[in-house]
Design a protein around this motif. Structure first.
Motif, PDB file in Angstrom:
ATOM      1  N   LYS A 170      16.877  -2.946   8.430  1.00  0.00           N
ATOM      2  CA  LYS A 170      18.034  -2.218   7.901  1.00  0.00           C
ATOM      3  C   LYS A 170      19.169  -2.188   8.917  1.00  0.00           C
ATOM      4  O   LYS A 170      20.332  -2.344   8.558  1.00  0.00           O
ATOM      5  N   ALA A 171      18.847  -2.034  10.205  1.00  0.00           N
ATOM      6  CA  ALA A 171      19.869  -1.956  11.246  1.00  0.00           C
ATOM      7  C   ALA A 171      20.474  -3.316  11.572  1.00  0.00           C
ATOM      8  O   ALA A 171      21.624  -3.395  12.010  1.00  0.00           O
ATOM      9  N   SER A 172      19.727  -4.389  11.372  1.00  0.00           N
ATOM     10  CA  SER A 172      20.191  -5.702  11.823  1.00  0.00           C
ATOM     11  C   SER A 172      20.976  -6.496  10.780  1.00  0.00           C
ATOM     12  O   SER A 172      21.618  -7.480  11.129  1.00  0.00           O
ATOM     13  N   SER A 173      20.923  -6.101   9.523  1.00  0.00           N
ATOM     14  CA  SER A 173      21.642  -6.867   8.512  1.00  0.00           C
ATOM     15  C   SER A 173      21.998  -5.977   7.323  1.00  0.00           C
ATOM     16  O   SER A 173      21.309  -4.997   7.050  1.00  0.00           O
ATOM     17  N   PRO A 174      23.062  -6.359   6.621  1.00  0.00           N
ATOM     18  CA  PRO A 174      23.450  -5.571   5.438  1.00  0.00           C
ATOM     19  C   PRO A 174      22.486  -5.813   4.277  1.00  0.00           C
ATOM     20  O   PRO A 174      21.737  -6.780   4.278  1.00  0.00           O
ATOM     21  N   GLY A 175      22.521  -4.916   3.346  1.00  0.00           N
ATOM     22  CA  GLY A 175      21.673  -5.065   2.161  1.00  0.00           C
ATOM     23  C   GLY A 175      20.397  -4.266   2.283  1.00  0.00           C
ATOM     24  O   GLY A 175      20.102  -3.677   3.319  1.00  0.00           O
TER      25      GLY A 175
END
Length: 61
Positions: free
Chosen positions: A32-37
């Motif tokens: 969740k922290a490393s990429s959107p969506g």
């Protein structure tokens, strides 16, 4: 005898879910922290006997 196997399988599965939940939570937060969506997604899969079921997966790629 068949009912005992089912109960045993459920106890083991629940125990493994509880044991691995901290690792899954860390992975979920990292995704969740490393990429959107969304961090989770679901797919329809074909199971035994051709029965369709929904499979929820962690988006790790």
């Amino acid at each position: 005898m068949k009912g005992h196997k089912r109960a045993f399988d459920l106890v083991i599965a629940a125990s493994m879910l509880v044991a691995t939940s901290p690792v899954l939570l860390v992975a979920l937060l990292a995704v969740k922290a490393s990429s959107p969506g969304p961090a989770l997604f679901s797919q329809i899969r074909v199971g035994q006997g051709g029965v369709l079921f929904r499979c929820h997966k962690l988006r790790t790629m």
